[in-house]
Write a protein that holds these residues in place. Structure first.
Motif, PDB file in Angstrom:
ATOM      1  N   VAL A  49      76.856 -30.119  82.056  1.00  0.00           N
ATOM      2  CA  VAL A  49      76.015 -29.578  81.894  1.00  0.00           C
ATOM      3  C   VAL A  49      76.113 -28.473  81.674  1.00  0.00           C
ATOM      4  O   VAL A  49      75.292 -27.729  81.166  1.00  0.00           O
ATOM      5  CB  VAL A  49      74.729 -30.041  83.397  1.00  0.00           C
ATOM      6  N   ILE A  50      77.009 -27.853  83.017  1.00  0.00           N
ATOM      7  CA  ILE A  50      77.217 -26.380  82.816  1.00  0.00           C
ATOM      8  C   ILE A  50      77.524 -26.343  81.617  1.00  0.00           C
ATOM      9  O   ILE A  50      77.187 -25.030  81.094  1.00  0.00           O
ATOM     10  CB  ILE A  50      78.956 -26.387  83.692  1.00  0.00           C
ATOM     11  N   CYS A  51      77.992 -26.618  80.829  1.00  0.00           N
ATOM     12  CA  CYS A  51      78.544 -26.098  79.684  1.00  0.00           C
ATOM     13  C   CYS A  51      78.254 -26.065  78.823  1.00  0.00           C
ATOM     14  O   CYS A  51      79.089 -26.206  76.822  1.00  0.00           O
ATOM     15  CB  CYS A  51      80.815 -26.948  79.634  1.00  0.00           C
ATOM     16  N   ASN A  52      77.234 -26.988  78.765  1.00  0.00           N
ATOM     17  CA  ASN A  52      76.474 -27.817  77.440  1.00  0.00           C
ATOM     18  C   ASN A  52      76.336 -28.484  76.894  1.00  0.00           C
ATOM     19  O   ASN A  52      76.015 -28.282  75.663  1.00  0.00           O
ATOM     20  CB  ASN A  52      76.050 -26.332  76.668  1.00  0.00           C
ATOM     21  N   GLU A  53      77.469 -29.409  77.668  1.00  0.00           N
ATOM     22  CA  GLU A  53      77.572 -30.531  76.584  1.00  0.00           C
ATOM     23  C   GLU A  53      77.176 -32.057  77.610  1.00  0.00           C
ATOM     24  O   GLU A  53      77.776 -32.119  76.396  1.00  0.00           O
ATOM     25  CB  GLU A  53      79.553 -30.652  76.925  1.00  0.00           C
ATOM     26  N   ALA A  54      76.547 -31.663  78.085  1.00  0.00           N
ATOM     27  CA  ALA A  54      75.790 -32.470  78.036  1.00  0.00           C
ATOM     28  C   ALA A  54      74.196 -31.804  78.618  1.00  0.00           C
ATOM     29  O   ALA A  54      74.441 -30.991  78.673  1.00  0.00           O
ATOM     30  CB  ALA A  54      75.693 -33.767  79.863  1.00  0.00           C
TER      31      ALA A  54
END
Length: 372
Positions: free
Chosen positions: A285-290
């Motif tokens: 989530v932090i890396c915007n992958e989810a």
């Protein structure tokens, strides 16, 4: 003593030292076999049939406690972690793991755990006492406010999150860019700093010791940090989702999540990804992958969420109390205010969690759950 010392830089270097220890332990199968000890009783996570702790876990935790406590003595008593410092060697002797003032002192204690494996003990002690300046490889690390009250700060450490993945090493990849289902990529070192009076997380570090594979059995770290204070918000996290399709909505979950929870997300046109490690799922989530990590069960702890939550807050997101947020139909952040040790469940996130980088996506999710 803390005037000219940047706590964020100290924690970044502690995380890299932790990663070095994890890699040294993992690089030798014989050594890894010596280090593994099954958790039992109150220490075990009831979600899993088997739970493990390793000497690497305990050593990393105590190394961070030693480093931070030495430089910030006013924080020393509030540096907490997942692991017990007690370890039993193969002779049945219970030994308390402690970091000494010198590598020789630390090695002596480790040798007792390792049942006379002197070279292994010396190698680990060398990593504990090595000077690490990983912060010099990173850009834009901010100075922290001079008004920061270190006596009001506490620390939660998860020295090796996804220990079972760390031990097995096997990797299974998903069809989602950047998301691994199982394996070393799911292993994280989590460090979170919170205000003791307000319970609000303010500094977070999430390091992947095996984040970048350089060659066979050789890895380097990937590290994300974030700071969220009234006068300072800063992070080193990527901000785009170019690898994802436009309008693609992705939720990431534990494989043990309830079927009815997953169906709610399918109804909202989310794609479902499954992965090991609470820290790894929060990192996606932090890396915007989810877009969202949701866990309806109370199977995570303060050490799992404090670091990731601080980073998400720096990004404009948060880690929320699942039950309270649905009940109140608004975001209710998980809080770390100090509680009595007499409360047996005080370390647990008993109400589950919702981790998001964009709070705006919560409205349709909370409404959907309120309908059922």
């Amino acid at each position: 003593m803390t005037e000219n010392i940047n706590l964020l830089r100290v924690l970044i270097n502690c995380a890299e030292k932790a990663a070095n220890i994890a890699r040294v332990c993992r690089s030798n199968e014989d050594l890894l076999a010596l280090l593994v000890q099954e958790k039992t009783g109150a220490e075990a996570n009831q979600r899993f049939e088997h739970d493990f702790k390793t000497l690497a876990d305990v050593l990393i935790q105590e190394t961070i406690r030693h480093e931070v406590g030495k430089l910030f003595p006013e924080m020393r008593e509030a540096i907490l972690g997942e692991e017990s410092t007690h370890f039993t060697n193969k002779l049945g002797q219970e030994i308390v793991i402690a970091v000494g003032d010198t590598a020789v002192e630390t090695a002596a204690g480790l040798e007792a755990v390792l049942d006379g494996h002197t070279k292994a003990a010396e190698a680990l002690a060398a990593e504990v006492h090595r000077n690490v300046d990983y912060d010099s490889t990173l850009e834009n690390i901010p100075d922290l406010p001079e008004t920061l009250d270190y006596s009001n700060l506490g620390v939660w450490i998860d020295p090796i999150d996804a220990t079972a993945e760390y031990i097995s090493g096997d990797s299974i990849f998903t069809d989602f860019p950047g998301i691994t289902s199982t394996g070393l990529d799911c292993v994280t070192v989590l460090i979170g700093v919170y205000e003791r009076d307000s319970g609000v997380p303010i500094i977070g570090i999430v390091s992947q010791p095996f984040g970048q594979k350089l060659k066979e059995n050789v890895y380097s770290s990937s590290l994300n940090w974030g700071v969220c204070l009234p006068t300072l918000k800063s992070h080193n996290c990527k901000s785009d989702s170019s690898e994802r399709r436009a309008n693609r909505k992705i939720g990431i979950f534990s494989t043990s999540e309830k079927a009815e929870i997953l169906q709610h997300f399918l109804d909202l046109n989310y794609e479902l990804a499954f992965s090991a490690g609470a820290g790894h799922k929060a990192l996606k989530v932090i890396c915007n992958e989810a877009d969202i990590y949701l866990l309806s069960k109370g199977s995570t702890f303060r050490w799992d969420t404090c670091g990731p939550q601080a980073i998400l807050r720096a990004l404009g997101g948060d880690v929320l109390d699942y039950v309270a947020s649905i009940k109140q139909q608004l975001p209710v952040p998980i809080n770390y205010i100090d509680k009595s040790e007499s409360d047996a469940d005080w370390k647990r996130n008993s109400n589950g969690l919702i981790a998001v980088r964009d709070l705006a996506i919560l409205n349709e999710i909370l409404n959907k759950f309120a309908e059922n």
